[in-house]
Enzyme design. Structure first.
Site, mmCIF file in Angstrom:
data_model
loop_
_atom_site.group_PDB
_atom_site.id
_atom_site.type_symbol
_atom_site.label_atom_id
_atom_site.label_comp_id
_atom_site.label_asym_id
_atom_site.label_seq_id
_atom_site.Cartn_x
_atom_site.Cartn_y
_atom_site.Cartn_z
ATOM 1 N N CYS A 103 5.582 -27.416 -38.827
ATOM 2 C CA CYS A 103 6.927 -27.905 -39.145
ATOM 3 C C CYS A 103 7.228 -27.759 -40.635
ATOM 4 O O CYS A 103 7.020 -26.706 -41.217
ATOM 5 C CB CYS A 103 7.045 -29.354 -38.653
ATOM 6 S SG CYS A 103 8.699 -30.062 -38.712
ATOM 7 N N GLY A 104 7.715 -28.803 -41.275
ATOM 8 C CA GLY A 104 8.134 -28.738 -42.671
ATOM 9 C C GLY A 104 7.042 -28.360 -43.645
ATOM 10 O O GLY A 104 7.323 -27.852 -44.735
#
Length: 197
Positions: A103-104
């Site tokens: 993800c991020g």
């Protein structure tokens, strides 16, 4: 003897669901999972859980670790507070110790230049492109990607992320790895038989 400690980065707004499969099955297979914060002070996950890190980032050394795991968090996209984790990922990769980012955290690695020369994935290609990184040509449309010591995955793929970690660390291999993935990704009950064997 192989290193059996895995370091899991934790920070405020840490996406706590993204590594549940990974850490649970590493622990069930003889690994010790130690949480690492920017400091030793407590953090609060996106799910509202309060975590007291086992150690501060400054005390983490690649030679003491089998893997560094970086998860998504709102903070990856709201400033440079988590940049020290991306710099630590560089230190791990330079030392030949695997790093897994989901993800991020992939954006943090992109900003650090760690995706410029490695095959990788994330949520979507334009998410990483917004970081200004130079690795767009190496982006792969896949659930999860392993390139040497770097594993990446998008936010909707915690099971594929775990599968890549298990393959890289030799936790499960061949039919057993496939069965684990089918069980948790596809709800394939027939996979139990292979895992039990």
């Amino acid at each position: 003897m192989p290193r059996k400690t895995v370091h899991l980065a934790v920070y405020d707004s840490y996406a706590d669901w993204e590594t549940g499969h990974t850490t649970a099955y590493l622990a069930r297979n003889g690994f010790t999972v130690r949480t690492v914060g920017l400091t030793a002070g407590p953090v609060t996950t996106l799910g509202g859980l309060r975590i007291q890190p086992d150690l501060a980032l400054a005390d983490v050394r690649p030679e003491d670790s089998a893997l560094l795991i970086l998860t998504g968090a709102d903070l990856w996209d709201s400033g440079d507070e988590l940049a020290p984790f991306a710099r630590t990922a560089r230190t791990f990769l330079d030392a030949g110790v695997p790093v897994a980012a989901i993800c991020g955290a992939t954006a943090g690695l992109a900003r650090e230049g760690l995706l410029d020369d490695r095959a990788h994935t994330s949520a979507v290609s334009f998410y990483l492109a917004a970081t200004g990184y130079a690795g767009g040509a190496r982006y792969v449309e896949a659930d999860a990607v392993t390139d040497g010591d770097l594993i990446t995955a998008g936010p909707t793929e915690p099971v594929a992320f775990a599968r890549e970690v298990f393959a890289r660390l030799g936790v499960y291999e061949g039919r057993k790895l496939d069965a684990w993935y089918r069980l948790f990704h596809d709800s394939d009950a027939s996979a139990y038989e292979v895992l039990a064997g």
